[in-house]
Design a protein around this motif. Structure first.
Motif, mmCIF file in Angstrom:
data_model
loop_
_atom_site.group_PDB
_atom_site.id
_atom_site.type_symbol
_atom_site.label_atom_id
_atom_site.label_comp_id
_atom_site.label_asym_id
_atom_site.label_seq_id
_atom_site.Cartn_x
_atom_site.Cartn_y
_atom_site.Cartn_z
ATOM 1 N N GLU A 110 0.845 -1.197 0.000
ATOM 2 C CA GLU A 110 0.000 0.000 0.000
ATOM 3 C C GLU A 110 0.882 1.250 0.000
ATOM 4 N N TYR A 345 -7.359 -0.624 9.889
ATOM 5 C CA TYR A 345 -6.259 -0.578 8.920
ATOM 6 C C TYR A 345 -5.429 0.667 9.205
ATOM 7 N N SER A 348 -6.957 3.632 7.821
ATOM 8 C CA SER A 348 -8.376 3.853 8.063
ATOM 9 C C SER A 348 -8.589 4.738 9.300
ATOM 10 N N ASN A 352 -12.367 -1.015 11.817
ATOM 11 C CA ASN A 352 -13.040 -1.812 10.790
ATOM 12 C C ASN A 352 -13.567 -3.124 11.355
ATOM 13 N N LYS A 371 -23.521 -6.573 4.761
ATOM 14 C CA LYS A 371 -23.430 -5.646 3.619
ATOM 15 C C LYS A 371 -21.986 -5.506 3.142
ATOM 16 N N THR A 372 -21.814 -4.980 1.949
ATOM 17 C CA THR A 372 -20.471 -4.690 1.452
ATOM 18 C C THR A 372 -19.820 -3.672 2.387
ATOM 19 N N GLY A 373 -18.578 -3.918 2.719
ATOM 20 C CA GLY A 373 -17.857 -2.983 3.584
ATOM 21 C C GLY A 373 -18.111 -3.214 5.060
ATOM 22 N N SER A 374 -18.805 -4.309 5.406
ATOM 23 C CA SER A 374 -19.129 -4.520 6.817
ATOM 24 C C SER A 374 -17.971 -5.158 7.592
ATOM 25 N N GLY A 375 -16.932 -5.624 6.889
ATOM 26 C CA GLY A 375 -15.747 -6.148 7.586
ATOM 27 C C GLY A 375 -15.559 -7.654 7.431
ATOM 28 N N LYS A 376 -16.262 -8.276 6.484
ATOM 29 C CA LYS A 376 -16.181 -9.741 6.326
ATOM 30 C C LYS A 376 -14.756 -10.155 5.925
ATOM 31 N N THR A 377 -14.246 -9.521 4.860
ATOM 32 C CA THR A 377 -12.893 -9.854 4.395
ATOM 33 C C THR A 377 -11.871 -9.507 5.469
ATOM 34 N N THR A 378 -12.056 -8.351 6.093
ATOM 35 C CA THR A 378 -11.114 -7.927 7.131
ATOM 36 C C THR A 378 -11.016 -8.989 8.216
ATOM 37 N N TYR A 387 -2.142 -8.181 7.809
ATOM 38 C CA TYR A 387 -2.042 -6.856 8.417
ATOM 39 C C TYR A 387 -1.634 -7.037 9.881
HETATM 40 P P1 ADP Z 1 -16.462 -6.596 3.170
HETATM 41 O O1 ADP Z 1 -15.570 -7.773 2.961
HETATM 42 O O2 ADP Z 1 -17.504 -6.846 4.205
HETATM 43 O O3 ADP Z 1 -17.074 -6.050 1.918
HETATM 44 P P2 ADP Z 1 -14.031 -5.313 3.974
HETATM 45 O O4 ADP Z 1 -13.611 -6.164 5.119
HETATM 46 O O5 ADP Z 1 -13.337 -5.494 2.693
HETATM 47 O O6 ADP Z 1 -15.594 -5.408 3.773
HETATM 48 O O7 ADP Z 1 -13.855 -3.787 4.385
HETATM 49 C C1 ADP Z 1 -14.292 -3.289 5.634
HETATM 50 C C2 ADP Z 1 -13.938 -1.813 5.719
HETATM 51 O O8 ADP Z 1 -12.530 -1.659 5.747
HETATM 52 C C3 ADP Z 1 -14.445 -0.994 4.546
HETATM 53 O O9 ADP Z 1 -14.935 0.230 5.061
HETATM 54 C C4 ADP Z 1 -13.210 -0.771 3.697
HETATM 55 O O10 ADP Z 1 -13.299 0.471 3.053
HETATM 56 C C5 ADP Z 1 -12.106 -0.758 4.734
HETATM 57 N N1 ADP Z 1 -10.834 -1.258 4.174
HETATM 58 C C6 ADP Z 1 -10.645 -2.446 3.545
HETATM 59 N N2 ADP Z 1 -9.341 -2.598 3.194
HETATM 60 C C7 ADP Z 1 -8.702 -1.499 3.611
HETATM 61 C C8 ADP Z 1 -7.345 -1.056 3.561
HETATM 62 N N3 ADP Z 1 -6.384 -1.813 3.021
HETATM 63 N N4 ADP Z 1 -7.045 0.142 4.111
HETATM 64 C C9 ADP Z 1 -8.012 0.901 4.679
HETATM 65 N N5 ADP Z 1 -9.298 0.545 4.766
HETATM 66 C C10 ADP Z 1 -9.675 -0.634 4.250
#
Ligand code: ADP
Length: 580
Positions: A110, A345, A348, A352, A371-378, A387
């Motif tokens: 990043e 992050y 951020s 998150n 929802k999208t952006g709810s933190g699933k991937t995180t 991270y």
């Molecule tokens: P989901 O998988 O539920 O769609 P994410 O886990 O990808 O959501 O993202 C959760 C939040 O973290 C979102 O608001 C996204 O914008 C933020 N985010 C994701 N990746 C990063 C990053 N590398 N740096 C800063 N913010 C991030």
């Protein structure tokens, strides 16, 4: 200015033998070259004084021939050693960079853009490597060689003539110093601009379809032209300053010649210098031309090399600010526990993940929705340690995840992201990537689980079909399923599916996930999906919103609450699927 040589000291030390040979060779070669003009002076004086005998002439000729032949052999040897060193440095730096890139995690990438990293790994690396070859040569020429010619002129011809004719040299040194500082600054700016344009090209090539689809060719072209102009302007600025070097050197050398001839003729007429000595002196002065010019080259090379080395070291020294890994091994099929985990992050402003607690016994299938952006991937990326860890604890088999080694985490936890990564090899190689000598049977099994059988039958070469760069020859759904088959073949203890099947239809996704769940009955699987129908049979489902778990349970228990997000989403998707 010469600190760049100091920075490269470890490399020179490691290749001590090579550089000792090269420098000794260069020194003896440079000394040998000084002999012929001296002999020439002696011969001319002997002719002038009519004292030259045949024996003398033969003796001088033999010495002349031996010296020139020796100089040729030694010259070939030191040039080979020295420029070979430059190639070695390129290889070493490239290895170091690659090693560093492969260790760095998300935060590093990043910080540095891909185009910038490419520029540093190519252009900058070349400028640094030149230091170890051409740089060392001009350094020796402009110091020891220049010094020895001056000493020979001083002691064997005339110290007076030497001092007077070399008067312009200090002035030259002063001018070159001023220009050198400018070279460094301008070169750095030009390398930065090159990095920017690299990024632009990468983005344009990768996004070419979108650019065309949105008819943005014209504006992209204009943007690109602007960048090209910027690179051009910065390169011209470097060329401008470089081009001022040579004329200054030529003029000052011309002045030296003028003084040498004028004052030399005066000395000859007053019998303080012989004709032969004056001719030797002129030949020596001719020899001074290159070493003096090489001062200019040296300044150029050193300033550009040190600017580039700084840029390469900036990457090598940059860390990803991650905690150290432990050394423990995962010994059983691990349970996973998130204990009050909060995370944000580095880039951020807000958290998150907020106070997430979740216990997943070994062998469980967990659905993660929201929802999208709810933190699933995180949430699942925290398991991969891409991270820094946040607050709270993540436990595997009851032990803090920090205690496990990186290899252990990577080999036992499989991650299949939505954005597949395929290599430009065959389908088979892409699937068996990471598993040495995978049996045909296990590959076919993984293909079956990923519902790829029919697709592969339709491919011209079956499993040996080449997928093209990044899988261009395949559909989105095929690419996703190949990347899923790869993870299934590895059969990790914990499998993380991150919206892996978004490009296949709902029914196929459901079938694949049901198969995976049956096959992986003993193993843990986390499934992120937007289609709730795919995770009906999950053992546990969590609903995330804004980084928090707002609901959890089995599918049956979650749809009981008619006011919940899960219920509303389920009903909406059911209607949609029915209408299809
Ligand atoms: P989901 O998988 O539920 O769609 P994410 O886990 O990808 O959501 O993202 C959760 C939040 O973290 C979102 O608001 C996204 O914008 C933020 N985010 C994701 N990746 C990063 C990053 N590398 N740096 C800063 N913010 C991030």
């Amino acid at each position: 200015m010469l600190t760049v040589f100091k920075d490269l000291k470890p490399f020179f030390k490691e290749n001590k033998k090579r550089y000792t040979l090269a420098i000794l060779g260069m020194l003896s070669d440079n000394l040998l070259i000084l002999v012929p003009p001296y002999i020439l002076g002696l011969v001319i004086d002997a002719i002038y004084q009519q004292t030259l005998t045949i024996e003398q002439l033969i003796r001088y000729s033999i010495v002349f021939f031996v010296v020139v032949s020796l100089s040729y052999v030694i010259g070939a040897m030191w040039i080979f050693q020295l420029f070979g060193g430059s190639n070695l440095l390129t290889r070493d730096l490239r290895r170091q960079l690659m090693n560093h890139f492969s260790k760095m995690r998300a935060i590093f990438y990043e910080k540095f853009r891909t185009g910038d990293l490419m520029a540093r790994a190519t252009n900058d690396l070349r400028a640094v490597s030149e230091m170890a070859g051409f740089g060392v040569m001009v350094f020796m020429d402009s110091t020891l060689f220049l010094g020895s010619i001056i000493l020979v002129m001083f002691f064997t011809v005339s110290w007076k003539l030497t001092l007077v004719s070399l008067l312009p040299l200090p002035l030259l040194g002063w001018i070159l110093k001023i220009l050198g500082d400018k070279v460094n600054k301008r070169f750095k700016a030009s390398q930065d601009a090159f990095a920017d344009i690299n990024d632009e090209v990468l983005e344009a090539v990768e996004g070419v379809r979108v650019i065309r689809a949105y008819v943005q060719e014209q504006s992209k072209q204009e943007q690109f032209e602007e960048r090209t102009e910027d690179v051009l302007a910065k390169n011209i600025a470097v060329t401008k300053i470089n081009s001022t070097f040579q004329p200054i050197i030529t003029i000052l050398l011309g002045v030296s010649y003028f003084i040498a001839f004028g004052y030399g003729a005066m000395l000859v007429s007053s019998n303080a210098l012989s004709i032969g000595e004056l001719i030797s002196f002129q030949v020596y002065l001719g020899m001074v031309v290159w070493p003096v010019q090489s001062i200019g080259e040296l300044i150029n090379l050193v300033e550009q090399g040190s600017a580039s080395l700084e840029r390469v070291n900036e990457v090598l020294d940059a860390s990803d600010d991650m905690e150290e890994y432990g050394t423990q091994k995962i010994t059983s099929q691990p349970s996973v526990q998130f204990d009050n985990v909060s995370f944000k992050y580095p880039q951020s402003p807000d958290y998150n993940l907020k106070n997430v607690s979740l216990t997943v016994p070994a062998g469980m299938t967990v659905g993660i929705v929201g929802k999208t952006g709810s933190g699933k991937t995180t949430l699942i990326k925290q398991l991969l340690r891409l991270y820094p860890l946040g607050e709270g604890k993540i436990l595997l088999e009851g032990k803090n995840i920090k205690e496990y080694s990186l290899d252990e985490i990577h080999s036992k936890i499989g991650y299949v992201p939505q954005e597949y990564i395929l290599f430009s090899r065959s389908v088979r190689d892409n699937i068996s990537f990471g598993v040495e000598e995978a049996s045909e049977e296990s590959i076919l099994n993984a293909i079956k689980m990923a519902n790829l059988e029919d697709d592969i039958k339709r491919m011209p070469e079956g499993l040996d079909t080449l997928v093209g760069e990044k899988g261009v020859a395949l559909s989105g759904g095929q690419k996703q399923r190949i990347s899923l088959a790869r993870a299934l073949l590895l059969n990790p203890d914990i499998l993380l599916l991150d919206d892996t099947l978004s490009a296949v239809d709902a029914k196929t996704e459901k079938n694949i996930i049901n198969t995976i769940q049956t096959v992986r009955r003993e193993k843990t699987t986390f499934i992120i999906t937007h289609r709730l129908s795919a995770i009906h049979h999950a053992d546990w489902i969590i609903v995330l919103e804004d980084g928090k778990i707002i609901d959890e349970g089995t599918h049956a228990s979650l749809i009981e609450d008619e006011n919940s997000w899960y219920y509303a989403q389920f009903e909406r998707q059911k209607l949609k699927e029915e209408s299809i």
